[in-house]
Design a protein around this motif. Structure first.
Motif, PDB file in Angstrom:
ATOM      1  N   VAL A   1       0.838  -1.195   0.000  1.00 51.01           N
ATOM      2  CA  VAL A   1       0.000   0.000   0.000  1.00 51.01           C
ATOM      3  C   VAL A   1       0.875   1.247   0.000  1.00 51.01           C
ATOM      4  O   VAL A   1       1.727   1.422   0.866  1.00 51.01           O
TER       5      VAL A   1
ATOM      6  N   ARG B   1       0.808   5.064   0.679  1.00 50.47           N
ATOM      7  CA  ARG B   1      -0.018   6.035   1.395  1.00 50.47           C
ATOM      8  C   ARG B   1       0.613   7.415   1.320  1.00 50.47           C
ATOM      9  O   ARG B   1       1.811   7.559   1.096  1.00 50.47           O
ATOM     10  N   THR B   2      -0.201   8.418   1.520  1.00 48.15           N
ATOM     11  CA  THR B   2       0.315   9.773   1.648  1.00 48.15           C
ATOM     12  C   THR B   2       0.258  10.185   3.106  1.00 48.15           C
ATOM     13  O   THR B   2      -0.800  10.083   3.746  1.00 48.15           O
TER      14      THR B   2
ATOM     15  N   GLY C   1      -2.940  10.473   5.341  1.00 49.42           N
ATOM     16  CA  GLY C   1      -2.953   9.106   5.845  1.00 49.42           C
ATOM     17  C   GLY C   1      -3.692   8.152   4.944  1.00 49.42           C
ATOM     18  O   GLY C   1      -3.741   6.947   5.213  1.00 49.42           O
ATOM     19  N   ALA C   2      -4.272   8.643   3.857  1.00 47.03           N
ATOM     20  CA  ALA C   2      -5.065   7.808   2.963  1.00 47.03           C
ATOM     21  C   ALA C   2      -4.171   7.040   1.988  1.00 47.03           C
ATOM     22  O   ALA C   2      -3.040   7.434   1.707  1.00 47.03           O
ATOM     23  N   ALA C   3      -4.728   5.945   1.461  1.00 50.43           N
ATOM     24  CA  ALA C   3      -4.016   5.150   0.470  1.00 50.43           C
ATOM     25  C   ALA C   3      -4.028   5.865  -0.877  1.00 50.43           C
ATOM     26  O   ALA C   3      -5.045   6.438  -1.288  1.00 50.43           O
TER      27      ALA C   3
ATOM     28  N   THR D   1      -2.328   0.618  -4.542  1.00 50.33           N
ATOM     29  CA  THR D   1      -1.641  -0.582  -4.076  1.00 50.33           C
ATOM     30  C   THR D   1      -0.809  -1.148  -5.210  1.00 50.33           C
ATOM     31  O   THR D   1      -1.123  -0.950  -6.397  1.00 50.33           O
TER      32      THR D   1
ATOM     33  N   GLU E   1       4.028  11.610  -1.441  1.00 51.86           N
ATOM     34  CA  GLU E   1       4.387  10.312  -0.868  1.00 51.86           C
ATOM     35  C   GLU E   1       5.240  10.417   0.387  1.00 51.86           C
ATOM     36  O   GLU E   1       5.161   9.557   1.267  1.00 51.86           O
TER      37      GLU E   1
ATOM     38  N   THR F   1       7.496   2.613   1.987  1.00 50.04           N
ATOM     39  CA  THR F   1       6.564   3.726   2.168  1.00 50.04           C
ATOM     40  C   THR F   1       6.580   4.711   0.998  1.00 50.04           C
ATOM     41  O   THR F   1       5.732   5.591   0.920  1.00 50.04           O
TER      42      THR F   1
ATOM     43  N   ASN G   1       4.407   8.815   9.618  1.00 50.99           N
ATOM     44  CA  ASN G   1       3.315   7.946  10.080  1.00 50.99           C
ATOM     45  C   ASN G   1       3.146   8.048  11.592  1.00 50.99           C
ATOM     46  O   ASN G   1       3.871   8.804  12.264  1.00 50.99           O
TER      47      ASN G   1
ATOM     48  N   GLU H   1      -5.767  10.394  10.974  1.00 48.14           N
ATOM     49  CA  GLU H   1      -4.944   9.427  10.243  1.00 48.14           C
ATOM     50  C   GLU H   1      -3.635  10.016   9.732  1.00 48.14           C
ATOM     51  O   GLU H   1      -2.827   9.316   9.132  1.00 48.14           O
ATOM     52  N   SER H   2      -3.442  11.317   9.916  1.00 41.06           N
ATOM     53  CA  SER H   2      -2.171  11.942   9.558  1.00 41.06           C
ATOM     54  C   SER H   2      -1.594  12.604  10.797  1.00 41.06           C
ATOM     55  O   SER H   2      -2.327  12.923  11.743  1.00 41.06           O
TER      56      SER H   2
END
Length: 511
Positions: free
Chosen positions: A33, A35-36, A40-42, A45, A101, A188, A340, A374-375
């Motif tokens: 995956v 993610r940014t 925090g979203a994908a 993949t 990214e 990542t 993260n 999420e971030s």
């Protein structure tokens, strides 16, 4: 905890658009995956490389090496020259992808791509300067010299914080030296790796070179471990943590491979009583807060003279209060997100330990809510410490700046050197004796030692790397190219006699 405004749109769609603009075909979806850290979203993949994929990539690189090593170095440089041109064409696209990214602000992300362009220029010039030497022989009628030859397959393990620049340092030099490359980027930042790989292979095709000279493998640590253990990988260049280096180094050595390690830094600035505090403040703020403290060269310790520590602390906190934390895609933002949640937890744990050790939080440290839970955005922190405790001696990959004091310059140098890392260092002074002492053999023990400039922002012309637990490796400038080649000592007898070295007489055969 505070909140900040943001301008995030659809980062996943934008990432695909950016990749398409650079000619990258999206791979099949899989378990890896991307993610940014901005939200925090994908983003998407990808399919991770299997063991068989890695073995095949190494095999392709090894096969390509057989012919690539015989290509004259100035001709090999044509690939790197074209890569530099493509990077110029796509500077903004690749920079924005690095922002999405890795979370870097736009100026730093574009600066990373510019660094790639610069190292391509350096490598092209280097292709005509892979000098050996001729030495005086003690024997008449003999010539003694050394020559340099391509080494083989170079494995590159890179980290998230410079998702493409560090790869380019290794790859541009390795290619002009006649090596082939297998790149395993951080799991990542797989999308910037796809872009870099695509641009390089396009450059190879456009100049008539074999695109198999560069291979890309993606995945978690197990993918990198196959490069570590494969005897076909002549040199493994690994950038990451000290813990990673402790594992990688012995395993490569066990198979008699070569290793180039660029590991952790715990970089310090000595601020003397004569320092220009305005200049010092500007340099310290960028070095400590840039990239949200996620650089190996980030300034993590200030060792300030007792006469200036209070004034310097006030200046730094004033500057920190002006730092805008938020979405790195937004104009005016200077501090983007941590990569993260683990990075955020590590920062908070380090701050708690520092305060338990008697530290005083001067400013910062709190979380800033930008795009929800999420971030992870934080305000850079400054902590005044009574002593260099264990937490100060450790590298926390987050924006924490510890402030210590000294009175005697010898004590400042001793305090500076009393950490296990040895990457980058600096002194701020207007006293020439202090400056020269800092650069002397009994001064800074780091691979990079500066005067009146920050610890980060190294130019590609100078060899980059450090000592002690930083690993001892050198990348990019100066004569670091020698790490990517093998040396041969040649003796040529152009006489009709056969004199032996050291005057030895050994003639059992009668004439």
């Amino acid at each position: 905890m505070t909140r900040a405004t943001s301008v995030a749109g659809d980062p996943a769609a934008r990432a695909v658009e950016l990749l398409s603009s650079m000619g990258v075909t999206m791979p099949a979806p899989g378990s890896l995956v991307a993610r940014t850290p901005i939200t925090g979203a994908a983003l998407t993949t990808l399919t991770a490389s299997s063991g068989a994929d890695v073995d095949a990539a190494i095999g392709k690189a090894a096969n390509a090496f057989r012919d690539w090593r015989t290509v004259p170095a100035p001709q090999r440089a044509a690939v790197v020259r074209r890569l530099g041109e493509l990077l110029r064409e796509h500077l903004h696209e690749l920079g924005e992808l690095a922002t999405l990214e890795a979370g870097k602000i736009g100026a730093e992300a574009r600066g990373e791509v510019q660094e790639m362009i610069d190292v391509c220029e350096f490598a092209v010039g280097l292709s005509r300067q892979l000098y050996g030497r001729t030495m005086a022989s003690e024997r008449p009628g003999h010539r003694l010299m050394e020559t340099w030859h391509p080494l083989g397959v170079v494995g590159v393990l890179s980290a998230f914080n410079f998702p493409v620049a560090v790869w380019s340092w290794n790859t541009a030099i390795a290619l002009v030296c006649g090596d082939t490359v297998v790149w395993k980027p951080s799991e990542t930042t797989p999308l910037t790796a796809l872009a870099g790989h695509a641009l390089l292979r396009r450059a190879a095709v456009e100049v008539g070179a074999d695109p198999e000279i560069h291979q890309l493998v993606q995945g978690a640590a197990d993918v990198g471990e196959r490069l570590v253990d494969d005897e076909r990988v002549a040199l493994l260049s690994a950038t990451g943590s000290v813990r990673m280096g402790r594992t990688v180094g012995p395993r490569v050595a066990a198979r008699f491979g070569r290793c180039l390690l660029e590991l952790g830094g715990n970089n310090a600035a000595i601020v003397t009583a004569s320092a220009d505090l305005e200049l010092t403040t500007r340099a310290v703020v960028f070095a400590a807060a840039g990239t949200a403290g996620q650089r190996c060269t980030t300034l993590r310790r200030v060792i300030a003279h007792t006469d200036v520590v209070a004034a310097l602390g006030d200046r730094l906190c004033d500057a920190y209060h002006q730092l805008r934390v938020g979405d790195p895609l937004e104009d005016g933002v200077l501090v983007g997100p941590l990569i993260n949640g683990r990075a955020y937890t590590s920062m908070q744990d380090a701050l708690a330990r520092a305060l338990a050790d008697g530290g005083e939080l001067l400013c910062g440290g709190e979380r800033v809510i930008v795009h929800g839970e999420e971030s992870y955005y934080v305000r850079p922190a400054i902590v005044r410490m009574p002593a260099q405790t264990e937490v100060v001696r450790e590298e926390t990959f987050a924006p924490i700046l510890y402030v210590l004091t000294y009175y005697d310059f010898d004590d400042a140098i001793a305090l500076h050197n009393q950490v296990p890392q040895g990457l980058s260092s600096t002194v701020f002074t207007r006293d020439q004796r202090e400056a020269e002492r800092f650069l002397a053999a009994d001064g800074s023990d780091c691979g990079i030692a500066n005067v009146n400039i920050g610890t980060s922002g190294a130019e590609i012309g100078g060899a980059f790397g450090g000592e002690k637990q930083t690993g001892g490796g050198r990348e990019s400038g100066s004569d670091s190219w020698k790490a990517y080649m093998r040396r041969a000592t040649n003796t040529i007898n152009y006489s009709t006699e056969l004199p032996l070295a050291q005057g030895i007489e050994f003639s059992p055969v009668s004439s």
